[in-house]
Scaffold this motif. Structure first.
Motif, short mmCIF file in Angstrom:
data_model
loop_
_atom_site.label_atom_id
_atom_site.label_comp_id
_atom_site.label_asym_id
_atom_site.label_seq_id
_atom_site.Cartn_x
_atom_site.Cartn_y
_atom_site.Cartn_z
N ALA A 21 7.05 9.76 10.42
CA ALA A 21 7.01 11.22 10.49
C ALA A 21 8.34 11.85 10.13
CB ALA A 21 6.59 11.64 11.90
N LEU A 22 9.43 11.05 10.19
CA LEU A 22 10.76 11.59 9.86
C LEU A 22 11.10 11.50 8.37
CD1 LEU A 22 12.75 9.99 12.83
CD2 LEU A 22 11.71 12.26 12.73
N LEU A 23 10.31 10.73 7.60
CA LEU A 23 10.62 10.52 6.19
C LEU A 23 10.30 11.76 5.37
CD1 LEU A 23 9.27 6.88 5.71
CD2 LEU A 23 11.59 7.62 6.28
N VAL A 24 11.20 12.04 4.42
CA VAL A 24 11.04 13.21 3.53
C VAL A 24 10.80 12.72 2.11
CG1 VAL A 24 12.11 15.29 2.62
CG2 VAL A 24 12.56 14.57 4.99
N PRO A 25 9.66 13.03 1.47
CA PRO A 25 9.41 12.60 0.09
C PRO A 25 10.42 13.24 -0.88
CG PRO A 25 7.41 13.36 1.15
CD PRO A 25 8.53 13.79 2.04
N VAL A 85 14.27 4.83 0.42
CA VAL A 85 13.36 3.73 0.15
C VAL A 85 12.52 4.10 -1.07
CG1 VAL A 85 11.53 2.26 1.05
CG2 VAL A 85 13.28 3.15 2.60
N VAL A 86 12.41 3.15 -2.02
CA VAL A 86 11.64 3.40 -3.25
C VAL A 86 10.16 3.27 -2.93
CG1 VAL A 86 11.25 2.70 -5.63
CG2 VAL A 86 13.55 2.51 -4.64
N GLN A 87 9.40 4.28 -3.30
CA GLN A 87 7.95 4.24 -3.12
C GLN A 87 7.27 3.78 -4.40
OE1 GLN A 87 6.30 7.98 -1.93
NE2 GLN A 87 4.27 7.16 -1.48
N SER A 88 7.73 4.25 -5.54
CA SER A 88 7.22 3.83 -6.85
C SER A 88 8.33 4.03 -7.88
CB SER A 88 5.97 4.64 -7.23
OG SER A 88 6.29 6.01 -7.40
N PRO A 112 0.83 -1.21 0.00
CA PRO A 112 0.00 0.00 0.00
C PRO A 112 0.87 1.25 0.00
CG PRO A 112 -0.70 -1.55 1.70
CD PRO A 112 0.62 -2.03 1.18
N GLU A 113 0.27 2.33 -0.47
CA GLU A 113 1.01 3.58 -0.54
C GLU A 113 1.46 4.05 0.85
OE1 GLU A 113 1.98 5.19 -3.20
OE2 GLU A 113 1.14 3.63 -4.47
N ARG A 114 0.71 3.66 1.91
CA ARG A 114 1.09 4.09 3.26
C ARG A 114 2.26 3.31 3.82
NH1 ARG A 114 -3.73 1.23 3.83
NH2 ARG A 114 -3.59 -0.66 5.14
N ASP A 115 2.65 2.19 3.15
CA ASP A 115 3.78 1.39 3.63
C ASP A 115 5.08 1.99 3.11
OD1 ASP A 115 5.34 -0.54 4.77
OD2 ASP A 115 4.91 -2.06 3.26
N LEU A 116 5.38 3.17 3.61
CA LEU A 116 6.55 3.88 3.10
C LEU A 116 7.87 3.29 3.57
CD1 LEU A 116 5.36 7.58 3.47
CD2 LEU A 116 5.17 6.08 1.50
N LEU A 117 7.83 2.59 4.72
CA LEU A 117 9.08 2.03 5.23
C LEU A 117 9.55 0.81 4.45
CD1 LEU A 117 8.45 2.29 9.08
CD2 LEU A 117 9.90 3.75 7.67
N GLY A 118 8.63 0.11 3.75
CA GLY A 118 9.00 -1.03 2.95
C GLY A 118 9.66 -2.12 3.77
N GLU A 119 10.72 -2.72 3.24
CA GLU A 119 11.33 -3.87 3.91
C GLU A 119 12.07 -3.51 5.19
OE1 GLU A 119 14.14 -5.66 1.26
OE2 GLU A 119 15.08 -3.76 0.71
N ILE A 120 12.45 -2.26 5.38
CA ILE A 120 13.16 -1.93 6.62
C ILE A 120 12.20 -1.80 7.79
CG2 ILE A 120 14.96 -0.73 5.33
CD1 ILE A 120 13.77 1.90 6.44
N ALA A 158 17.30 7.49 -11.58
CA ALA A 158 16.21 6.92 -12.36
C ALA A 158 16.61 6.93 -13.83
CB ALA A 158 14.94 7.72 -12.14
N GLU A 159 16.30 5.83 -14.54
CA GLU A 159 16.69 5.74 -15.95
C GLU A 159 15.56 6.20 -16.86
OE1 GLU A 159 19.59 2.70 -17.36
OE2 GLU A 159 18.76 1.57 -15.66
N ARG A 160 14.72 5.28 -17.28
CA ARG A 160 13.74 5.60 -18.33
C ARG A 160 12.48 6.27 -17.78
NH1 ARG A 160 13.80 -0.39 -20.60
NH2 ARG A 160 14.15 -0.69 -18.37
N ARG A 161 12.12 6.04 -16.53
CA ARG A 161 10.88 6.57 -15.95
C ARG A 161 11.19 7.27 -14.64
NH1 ARG A 161 9.54 1.55 -18.03
NH2 ARG A 161 7.94 1.56 -19.64
N PRO A 162 10.34 8.21 -14.21
CA PRO A 162 10.55 8.88 -12.91
C PRO A 162 10.27 7.92 -11.76
CG PRO A 162 8.50 9.60 -13.90
CD PRO A 162 9.19 8.75 -14.93
N ALA A 163 10.73 8.29 -10.59
CA ALA A 163 10.54 7.47 -9.39
C ALA A 163 10.21 8.37 -8.20
CB ALA A 163 11.80 6.66 -9.09
N GLN A 164 9.52 7.80 -7.24
CA GLN A 164 9.19 8.48 -5.99
C GLN A 164 9.91 7.77 -4.84
OE1 GLN A 164 7.39 11.27 -5.45
NE2 GLN A 164 7.06 11.54 -7.66
#
Length: 738
Positions: free
Chosen positions: A614-618, A639-642, A592-600, A685-691
């Protein structure tokens, strides 16, 4: 994996290239002096030059002494080349190919003489101009450095060409009745006597060489047979009665010089120009090939290195002068050179190799000056025996070896194929046969080695890093991917063999096939057609095919139906993505989009996780832009979001090495985050943008003091991520080194 390799000679004691050692003990024979070796070579040159000279100058028999024409052509051109362009171990004399084609040119010019009103000296001038044109063509071959092509000829072609020249000499003597000239009655008593005398010369020469290696055995054998024939004349069985003399008795005569005045060149060119030019081209091609092949033999068998292109140019310029003088030009004589090399020593340091060619030139000049007084006492059968022996010596000794035939059957058969074609069809047929054999050998070797590596059990993985759940599902299913690493030029026959090998090696479990063409420098159009057909046939069987590393031109010609990737890593990533699509929906991890921490953030409690979020900066990363570069000193964890982020040794990745690709939920930058060292790679990022989201080390340390147990969980997750990536790197390194 099954592979086919050309039969190669086993390590055995190599006989002398001349064939003399086939009847000698294993110990090396003592080296003869340059003069003695030159006498043996001249004993071949004299019958060769007289026989071919009589044939070449036959149309001029009523206008000049044929013996003089033949002997001066045998002496002066060779003397000129020896003085101007001396080479150790190389004897210069008129070759069989040049002499026979000279005869054809002279016959053509003589046939036009009545219509154009040409005298004998003018016919000689026309012939000389045509021969000079042939050597101009040969000079152009040297200028264009086409002699270097001989390095690509397999040993079977060079051996076969040398043997073909020798066999043609033997066949020519049989057809001529061993000097009897009885082409229409080869089995009458006179021909049999000539055959007996010729074979006696061969036997005596071999026996004398066996007993006294330093002595010129062939010359001695011819002299003994001539003496025996002279004694037989007492009983009415000598010269003129049974045996034909080498030449008819005649007074001394110098060379016949051509007359260049009053020749209707325009009319001659209109009527016979095309025929003469074709003969000139043929002479240039075949003689050049013989020179190139023997130069290769000098280097490989005797260690006498030389520039074949330079030899072509130098011999051609002097050949032009000899042709304009109305003589048969001299060239590198393989048969006489082999005799000199065998007797004076086959290595570059033998002293007789330098003096031998000069002695040979001096002997031939003496023969030309004095031949009118003694040559008519020599029976033609004796000279025919010398030619038979010279022909047998032309055949490389390996081709007579039964052991070599058993150990290297393919090469041995190919050599005899070229030799027999030469003996039956001449130099042009042997040239074609040699090129066919060379092409076959090249295609055979290329096809046998086209598959550098075959990996059928999922040994290779892409550099795409995935979360533990996806990776554990993917690993046992990678054996559905077959990777074929190709190498070498991809021609029509090689591509057909490749397609057969791929179809044969595939197993029922395979659903993806990748052809790695990064080591293929070139494709021809037929090979690309074979590639398209292979991809189509695989698709019909439910197997997805792709090619990695195609060059841009080949990729364009392959067509849109052939899936192509820039490198093997991206092709593997494509196959892995296809395997992951096979997972049932309920087994696919949700992000989900709210799972910003991912595997860590796996295992972190809700309160601590909310505080960390709350400490993460987009961070928004546009396409083809960099996140950080190698050498930067920031300590942020990302951490990669998308989208996807590529890690490479430098940016952009095309200028360095792509190390890994991370996707949604994956962290990167962990090494600098943990130890504070400078960045060891670039990311972007190569061919496409990333968040992305960014976590600074200072803020993480403050958070860790508030939630020490959660911080320990995050650190443990980072350690597990590092261990999996180290295992992936080790696996890739092992695959590269295998």
């Amino acid at each position: 994996m099954p592979s086919v390799q050309q039969s190669r000679p086993a390590p055995l004691q190599t006989p002398s290239p001349t064939g003399w050692n086939t009847l000698e003990p294993e110990a090396a024979a003592p080296q003869a002096s340059g003069a003695a070796a030159a006498w043996s070579a001249a004993a071949v040159t004299v019958p060769h030059a007289v026989g071919l000279g009589l044939l070449a100058f036959a149309p001029l028999a009523g206008d000049h002494s044929l013996a003089a024409l033949a002997l001066w052509s045998a002496a002066l051109p060779g003397l000129l080349l020896t003085l101007v362009v001396p080479r150790p171990g190389v004897v210069y004399a008129p070759t069989t190919v040049v002499a026979l084609l000279f005869a054809a040119v002279l016959a053509t010019a003589h046939g036009a003489a009545p219509e154009l009103g040409l005298s004998a000296r003018q016919v000689l001038a026309v012939s000389g101009a045509t021969v000079a044109l042939a050597f101009v063509f040969q000079w152009l071959l040297g200028v264009l450095r086409l002699a270097s092509v001989a390095r690509f000829l397999p040993i079977s072609v060079t051996h076969g060409f040398a043997a073909g020249v020798g066999l043609s000499m033997v066949v020519g003597q049989v057809r001529n009745g061993f000097g009897a000239g009885a082409a229409d009655a080869l089995w009458d008593a006179r021909t049999l006597w000539h055959a007996l005398a010729a074979l006696t010369v061969v036997t005596l020469a071999w026996a004398l060489r066996w007993r006294w290696p330093r002595a010129p055995g062939l010359l001695t054998a011819v002299a003994l047979v001539a003496l025996a024939v002279a004694l037989a004349g007492v009983w009415g069985a000598g010269l003129g009665d049974v045996f034909a003399p080498a030449v008819q008795a005649s007074a001394f005569a110098g060379p016949l010089w051509p007359d260049w005045t009053g020749i209707p060149w325009v009319a001659l060119a209109q009527q016979h120009g095309s025929a003469l030019v074709v003969l000139a081209l043929l002479m240039a091609l075949v003689n050049s090939l013989e020179i190139m092949v023997f130069n290769q033999e000098l280097e490989l068998d005797h260690g006498l290195r030389g520039n074949a292109n330079q030899a072509l140019r130098r011999e051609s310029l002097l050949g032009v002068l000899c042709g304009l003088a109305g003589m048969i030009p001299a060239s590198t004589s393989a048969s006489r050179s082999r005799i000199l090399l065998a007797q004076a020593g086959g290595s570059g340091g033998a002293p007789g190799l330098a003096s031998g060619p000069r002695w040979h030139a001096a002997i031939m000049l003496g023969v030309a000056v004095t031949g009118a007084w003694w040559l008519h006492w020599v029976p033609m059968a004796g000279l025919a025996g010398g030619l038979v022996l010279a022909g047998l010596l032309q055949v490389p000794a390996l081709m007579w070896s039964l052991r070599y035939a058993r150990r290297s059957r393919v090469t041995w058969a190919q050599s005899w194929q070229v030799a027999l074609v030469f003996a039956v069809m001449g130099g042009v047929g042997a040239l074609v046969a040699g090129l066919v054999v060379a092409t076959f050998v090249l295609l055979h070797d290329s096809a046998a080695k086209v598959l550098r590596h075959v990996r059928l059990d999922g040994e290779l993985r892409s550099r795409r890093l995935r979360r533990a759940g996806s990776d554990s599902w993917l690993v046992p299913r990678m054996n559905q991917v077959a990777v074929f690493e190709l190498q070498g030029v991809m021609s029509f026959g090689v591509a057909a063999h490749l397609a057969e090998q791929v179809r044969m090696l595939l197993q029922p479990r395979h659903r993806w096939v990748i052809l790695d063409a990064a080591r293929v420098p070139a494709w021809d159009s037929t090979a690309l057609a074979q590639l398209r057909a292979l991809v189509r046939d695989l698709a019909q069987q439910g197997i997805a095919g792709a090619v990695a590393g195609l060059d841009p031109l080949a990729r364009d010609h392959a067509g849109e139906h052939v899936r192509s990737f820039a490198d093997l890593d991206r092709a593997l990533e494509w196959a892995e993505a296809g395997i992951l699509l096979q997972r049932p929906l309920d087994q696919r991890p949700a992000h989900p989009e709210r799972d910003l921490l991912g595997e860590i953030g796996e295992g972190v409690g809700p309160e601590a996780g909310a505080a960390l979020l709350a400490l993460l900066v987009p961070v928004a990363v546009p396409a083809r832009s960099v996140v950080f570069s190698a050498g930067d000193h920031d300590r942020d964890l990302l951490v990669v979001q998308s989208g996807h982020i590529t890690l490479a040794t430098q940016w952009p990745p095309e200028t360095g090495l792509r190390l890994a690709t991370v996707g949604p939920g994956m962290a990167f930058g962990d090494m600098a985050f943990l130890n504070g060292a400078a960045r060891t790679a670039s990311a972007g990022a190569e061919r496409r943008p990333a968040q992305l989201v960014r976590l600074s080390r200072d803020q993480f340390d403050a958070w860790a003091r508030l939630y020490p147990e959660a911080a320990l969980t995050v650190m443990n997750n980072l350690a597990m991520i590092g261990a999996r990536r180290l295992a992936a790197t080790t696996r890739q390194l092992r695959a590269v080194l295998e």
